[in-house]
Design a protein around this motif. Structure first.
Motif, PDB file in Angstrom:
ATOM      1  N   SER A 140     -15.800 -19.047 -24.406  1.00 39.17           N
ATOM      2  CA  SER A 140     -15.707 -19.813 -23.150  1.00 39.17           C
ATOM      3  C   SER A 140     -14.467 -20.728 -23.108  1.00 39.17           C
ATOM      4  O   SER A 140     -13.632 -21.105 -24.360  1.00 39.17           O
ATOM      5  N   ASP A 141     -14.393 -21.117 -21.880  1.00 40.06           N
ATOM      6  CA  ASP A 141     -13.020 -21.978 -21.801  1.00 40.06           C
ATOM      7  C   ASP A 141     -13.159 -23.518 -21.829  1.00 40.06           C
ATOM      8  O   ASP A 141     -12.135 -24.318 -22.092  1.00 40.06           O
ATOM      9  N   ALA A 142     -14.288 -23.948 -21.337  1.00 37.32           N
ATOM     10  CA  ALA A 142     -14.659 -25.409 -21.045  1.00 37.32           C
ATOM     11  C   ALA A 142     -16.078 -25.771 -21.402  1.00 37.32           C
ATOM     12  O   ALA A 142     -16.862 -24.863 -21.191  1.00 37.32           O
ATOM     13  N   ALA A 143     -16.225 -26.949 -21.404  1.00 30.77           N
ATOM     14  CA  ALA A 143     -17.717 -27.380 -21.871  1.00 30.77           C
ATOM     15  C   ALA A 143     -17.932 -28.822 -21.087  1.00 30.77           C
ATOM     16  O   ALA A 143     -16.929 -29.566 -21.206  1.00 30.77           O
ATOM     17  N   LEU A 144     -18.895 -28.959 -20.437  1.00 31.40           N
ATOM     18  CA  LEU A 144     -19.340 -30.100 -19.818  1.00 31.40           C
ATOM     19  C   LEU A 144     -20.393 -30.940 -20.590  1.00 31.40           C
ATOM     20  O   LEU A 144     -21.603 -30.501 -20.624  1.00 31.40           O
ATOM     21  N   LEU A 145     -20.287 -31.928 -21.324  1.00 28.00           N
ATOM     22  CA  LEU A 145     -20.957 -32.512 -22.544  1.00 28.00           C
ATOM     23  C   LEU A 145     -21.224 -33.844 -22.331  1.00 28.00           C
ATOM     24  O   LEU A 145     -20.381 -34.686 -21.690  1.00 28.00           O
ATOM     25  N   ARG A 253     -22.075 -41.467 -19.981  1.00 26.43           N
ATOM     26  CA  ARG A 253     -20.748 -40.851 -19.718  1.00 26.43           C
ATOM     27  C   ARG A 253     -20.743 -39.508 -19.868  1.00 26.43           C
ATOM     28  O   ARG A 253     -21.672 -38.886 -20.653  1.00 26.43           O
ATOM     29  N   SER A 254     -19.858 -38.724 -19.298  1.00 27.26           N
ATOM     30  CA  SER A 254     -19.800 -37.279 -19.554  1.00 27.26           C
ATOM     31  C   SER A 254     -18.540 -37.073 -19.760  1.00 27.26           C
ATOM     32  O   SER A 254     -17.582 -37.639 -19.175  1.00 27.26           O
ATOM     33  N   PHE A 255     -18.071 -36.047 -20.402  1.00 25.84           N
ATOM     34  CA  PHE A 255     -16.887 -35.353 -20.879  1.00 25.84           C
ATOM     35  C   PHE A 255     -16.839 -33.932 -20.681  1.00 25.84           C
ATOM     36  O   PHE A 255     -17.514 -32.955 -20.845  1.00 25.84           O
TER      37      PHE A 255
END
Length: 280
Positions: A140-145, A253-255
């Motif tokens: 995967s390229d990115a993650a929303l966590l 909060r999300s990152f």
């Protein structure tokens, strides 16, 4: 090592039975057995204890299981990237925490897609540990966590903040305990805030790890729960839900975390030029 043998191994683990695995894979049981034998010979270890009652993992099998999942996901990712639709030049793979998709991920990705029509997109649901493995392996390229990732080769920026408000299916004020209260587990940060704010010993009769599932429960069965303001805003306006008067709020909060090697292809990861905006 044959990818079909690894896929067969995972299917047997999932079904717990060679016959059911053969049915799902549309092959004979002898083919399943042959693939498992080949895999175990390649690894030099027995992965499964096979019997008439089913199949169970050995210690080496447990050790190989996570790697098998990574290998198969990498293979699927590679096939997707090498067979892109006409007019599409690249594939962007996002891992999204289940609690963040409907409130943030879906809206953000829709904006990115409108701005980058030459890019294909895939989204996988995953938790913190899943995202870490998939980014490190390049699947995967990115993650929303809900929490930032701090690993070599991975960058992170704060994505958004959201209010978590207590809502109910009937107008009411704060009370020490609602028998119809539905608990939503947003992770360690909000879990700690919730325990400090509501220190009672009562346990919710229903608990969910997804605010979407909790919302569906409320609309079907009634009750109250802490849900993201962005998820329930329209329902509050239409008075299908009601803000609980006097109930404290939490801030979530999300990152967004991404592979440094993905920055050149996907500049929006760094500059946020398609950042989150309220849905129309």
């Amino acid at each position: 090592m044959n990818i079909s043998a690894i896929q067969t191994f995972l299917t047997v683990v999932r079904t717990g039975n060679l016959n059911r695995a053969a049915e799902q894979l549309n092959v004979t049981q002898s083919a399943v057995t042959a693939r498992l034998d080949t895999l175990e010979q390649s690894l030099g270890a027995r992965l499964l204890i096979r019997s008439r009652k089913g199949a169970s993992l050995t210690k080496p099998g447990y050790a190989f299981l996570e790697q098998a999942e990574v290998i198969v996901r990498s293979w699927e990712n590679a096939r997707a990237r090498t067979s892109l639709p006409r007019g599409v030049t690249r594939m962007f793979s996002l891992v999204c925490h289940p609690t963040l998709w409907s409130c943030h991920g879906a809206n953000w990705l829709a904006q990115v897609r409108r701005s980058h029509q030459g890019t294909a997109f895939e989204v996988w649901a995953g938790l913190q540990g899943d995202a870490r493995r998939w980014l490190q392996s390049g699947m995967s390229d990115a993650a929303l966590l809900p929490e930032p990732l701090s690993e070599p080769g991975i960058e992170t920026r704060e994505f958004d903040t959201d209010r978590i408000v207590q809502v109910a299916t009937r107008p009411r004020s704060r009370t020490e305990w609602d028998p119809s209260y539905v608990y939503v587990d947003y992770g360690p940060a909000i879990r700690a805030q919730h325990a400090q704010t509501w220190p009672g010993e009562d346990t919710a009769a229903s608990s969910y790890s997804s605010p979407d599932w909790a919302l569906a429960h409320l609309l079907s069965e009634g009750g109250s729960a802490y849900l993201p303001q962005s998820l329930v805003a329209d329902l509050l306006t239409r008075e299908r839900l009601f803000a609980v008067e006097g109930a404290p709020e939490f801030t979530r909060r999300s990152f967004l975390s991404w592979r440094e090697s993905s920055e050149a292809a996907f500049s929006w990861l760094v500059d946020g030029d398609t950042g989150l905006a309220a849905p129309p």
